[in-house]
Design a protein around this motif. Structure first.
Motif, PDB file in Angstrom:
ATOM      1  N   ALA A  88       0.840  -1.205   0.000  1.00 44.61           N
ATOM      2  CA  ALA A  88       0.000   0.000   0.000  1.00 44.61           C
ATOM      3  C   ALA A  88       0.874   1.254   0.000  1.00 44.61           C
ATOM      4  O   ALA A  88       0.595   2.202  -0.735  1.00 44.61           O
ATOM      5  CB  ALA A  88      -0.932  -0.002   1.203  1.00 44.61           C
ATOM      6  N   ARG A  89       1.925   1.271   0.797  1.00 46.45           N
ATOM      7  CA  ARG A  89       2.833   2.423   0.841  1.00 46.45           C
ATOM      8  C   ARG A  89       3.424   2.688  -0.554  1.00 46.45           C
ATOM      9  O   ARG A  89       3.464   3.821  -1.021  1.00 46.45           O
ATOM     10  CB  ARG A  89       3.946   2.172   1.852  1.00 46.45           C
ATOM     11  CG  ARG A  89       4.918   3.330   2.031  1.00 46.45           C
ATOM     12  CD  ARG A  89       6.045   2.998   3.003  1.00 46.45           C
ATOM     13  NE  ARG A  89       5.592   2.339   4.211  1.00 46.45           N
ATOM     14  CZ  ARG A  89       5.106   2.954   5.294  1.00 46.45           C
ATOM     15  NH1 ARG A  89       4.997   4.259   5.308  1.00 46.45           N
ATOM     16  NH2 ARG A  89       4.738   2.247   6.341  1.00 46.45           N
ATOM     17  N   HIS A  90       3.851   1.620  -1.222  1.00 49.09           N
ATOM     18  CA  HIS A  90       4.412   1.761  -2.566  1.00 49.09           C
ATOM     19  C   HIS A  90       3.364   2.283  -3.549  1.00 49.09           C
ATOM     20  O   HIS A  90       3.620   3.216  -4.310  1.00 49.09           O
ATOM     21  CB  HIS A  90       4.967   0.412  -3.050  1.00 49.09           C
ATOM     22  CG  HIS A  90       5.414   0.450  -4.467  1.00 49.09           C
ATOM     23  ND1 HIS A  90       6.546   1.135  -4.880  1.00 49.09           N
ATOM     24  CD2 HIS A  90       4.865  -0.081  -5.597  1.00 49.09           C
ATOM     25  CE1 HIS A  90       6.672   1.011  -6.185  1.00 49.09           C
ATOM     26  NE2 HIS A  90       5.660   0.279  -6.646  1.00 49.09           N
ATOM     27  N   ARG A  91       2.183   1.692  -3.553  1.00 50.24           N
ATOM     28  CA  ARG A  91       1.121   2.109  -4.470  1.00 50.24           C
ATOM     29  C   ARG A  91       0.701   3.557  -4.220  1.00 50.24           C
ATOM     30  O   ARG A  91       0.433   4.313  -5.157  1.00 50.24           O
ATOM     31  CB  ARG A  91      -0.093   1.197  -4.338  1.00 50.24           C
ATOM     32  CG  ARG A  91       0.098  -0.181  -4.876  1.00 50.24           C
ATOM     33  CD  ARG A  91      -0.016  -0.201  -6.405  1.00 50.24           C
ATOM     34  NE  ARG A  91       1.210  -0.697  -6.985  1.00 50.24           N
ATOM     35  CZ  ARG A  91       1.802  -0.237  -8.072  1.00 50.24           C
ATOM     36  NH1 ARG A  91       1.309   0.752  -8.742  1.00 50.24           N
ATOM     37  NH2 ARG A  91       2.900  -0.755  -8.531  1.00 50.24           N
ATOM     38  N   LEU A  92       0.618   3.959  -2.949  1.00 47.57           N
ATOM     39  CA  LEU A  92       0.273   5.347  -2.614  1.00 47.57           C
ATOM     40  C   LEU A  92       1.357   6.304  -3.105  1.00 47.57           C
ATOM     41  O   LEU A  92       1.055   7.375  -3.641  1.00 47.57           O
ATOM     42  CB  LEU A  92       0.055   5.500  -1.110  1.00 47.57           C
ATOM     43  CG  LEU A  92      -1.240   4.889  -0.584  1.00 47.57           C
ATOM     44  CD1 LEU A  92      -1.147   4.663   0.917  1.00 47.57           C
ATOM     45  CD2 LEU A  92      -2.434   5.763  -0.934  1.00 47.57           C
ATOM     46  N   ALA A  93       2.617   5.926  -2.928  1.00 40.34           N
ATOM     47  CA  ALA A  93       3.725   6.772  -3.378  1.00 40.34           C
ATOM     48  C   ALA A  93       3.712   6.919  -4.898  1.00 40.34           C
ATOM     49  O   ALA A  93       3.920   8.026  -5.425  1.00 40.34           O
ATOM     50  CB  ALA A  93       5.055   6.194  -2.902  1.00 40.34           C
ATOM     51  N   VAL A  94       3.453   5.825  -5.607  1.00 39.61           N
ATOM     52  CA  VAL A  94       3.382   5.886  -7.066  1.00 39.61           C
ATOM     53  C   VAL A  94       2.229   6.798  -7.496  1.00 39.61           C
ATOM     54  O   VAL A  94       2.399   7.655  -8.365  1.00 39.61           O
ATOM     55  CB  VAL A  94       3.228   4.467  -7.665  1.00 39.61           C
ATOM     56  CG1 VAL A  94       2.864   4.531  -9.144  1.00 39.61           C
ATOM     57  CG2 VAL A  94       4.507   3.663  -7.462  1.00 39.61           C
ATOM     58  N   SER A  95       1.075   6.637  -6.884  1.00 34.77           N
ATOM     59  CA  SER A  95      -0.081   7.466  -7.209  1.00 34.77           C
ATOM     60  C   SER A  95       0.221   8.942  -6.953  1.00 34.77           C
ATOM     61  O   SER A  95      -0.046   9.804  -7.794  1.00 34.77           O
ATOM     62  CB  SER A  95      -1.297   7.005  -6.402  1.00 34.77           C
ATOM     63  OG  SER A  95      -2.447   7.720  -6.766  1.00 34.77           O
ATOM     64  N   TYR A  96       0.788   9.220  -5.791  1.00 36.24           N
ATOM     65  CA  TYR A  96       1.174  10.596  -5.436  1.00 36.24           C
ATOM     66  C   TYR A  96       2.121  11.166  -6.497  1.00 36.24           C
ATOM     67  O   TYR A  96       1.929  12.280  -6.985  1.00 36.24           O
ATOM     68  CB  TYR A  96       1.833  10.586  -4.057  1.00 36.24           C
ATOM     69  CG  TYR A  96       2.488  11.890  -3.654  1.00 36.24           C
ATOM     70  CD1 TYR A  96       1.772  12.864  -2.973  1.00 36.24           C
ATOM     71  CD2 TYR A  96       3.824  12.125  -3.939  1.00 36.24           C
ATOM     72  CE1 TYR A  96       2.380  14.060  -2.586  1.00 36.24           C
ATOM     73  CE2 TYR A  96       4.439  13.311  -3.563  1.00 36.24           C
ATOM     74  CZ  TYR A  96       3.713  14.279  -2.890  1.00 36.24           C
ATOM     75  OH  TYR A  96       4.329  15.457  -2.522  1.00 36.24           O
ATOM     76  N   ASP A  97       3.149  10.411  -6.862  1.00 38.58           N
ATOM     77  CA  ASP A  97       4.139  10.898  -7.824  1.00 38.58           C
ATOM     78  C   ASP A  97       3.523  11.135  -9.200  1.00 38.58           C
ATOM     79  O   ASP A  97       3.861  12.111  -9.875  1.00 38.58           O
ATOM     80  CB  ASP A  97       5.307   9.922  -7.931  1.00 38.58           C
ATOM     81  CG  ASP A  97       6.203   9.940  -6.698  1.00 38.58           C
ATOM     82  OD1 ASP A  97       6.149  10.908  -5.909  1.00 38.58           O
ATOM     83  OD2 ASP A  97       6.959   8.960  -6.510  1.00 38.58           O
TER      84      ASP A  97
END
Length: 117
Positions: A88-97
């Motif tokens: 989830a942390r990775h997916r959220l970071a990708v979405s944010y970026d």
């Protein structure tokens, strides 16, 4: 993964703000949503943007996510009951970026610097 986990991760992103009703309960950067909790009181996961419909399809096929109802096909939902916090942390970071990169240059330049993922 819980809603509190998601809020803690999103709050750490530079310039991220939480939106509350009457808007969708979500996290935004520069006024654009990068994470959204279910509508109609359905709080069973968080929807995030991916870089393409192919990535979204791959995540769904791998059972790492499900289709995000009412969103474009490049968005997926990470169910609370099946997503681990690191994914989830990775997916959220990708979405944010992805969303941050889509902002006008002047808006991006006004935001605090974010460390690369």
């Amino acid at each position: 993964m819980t809603r509190s986990d998601i809020d803690r991760i999103c709050a750490a992103f530079p310039g991220a703000t939480e939106a509350h009703p009457p808007e969708l309960v979500s996290w935004k950067i520069g006024g654009k949503m990068f994470a959204c909790f279910g509508g109609d009181g359905e709080m069973n996961g968080v929807s995030v943007k991916t870089d393409s419909t192919d990535t979204a399809a791959m995540l769904i096929e791998a059972s790492a996510a499900v289709r995000a109802p009412y969103f474009h096909k490049s968005w997926v939902r990470l169910p609370f009951d099946s997503s681990d916090t690191e994914e989830a942390r990775h997916r959220l970071a990708v979405s944010y970026d992805i969303v941050r990169a889509s902002l006008r240059k002047s808006d991006r330049d006004a935001l605090p610097v974010r460390e690369a993922i």
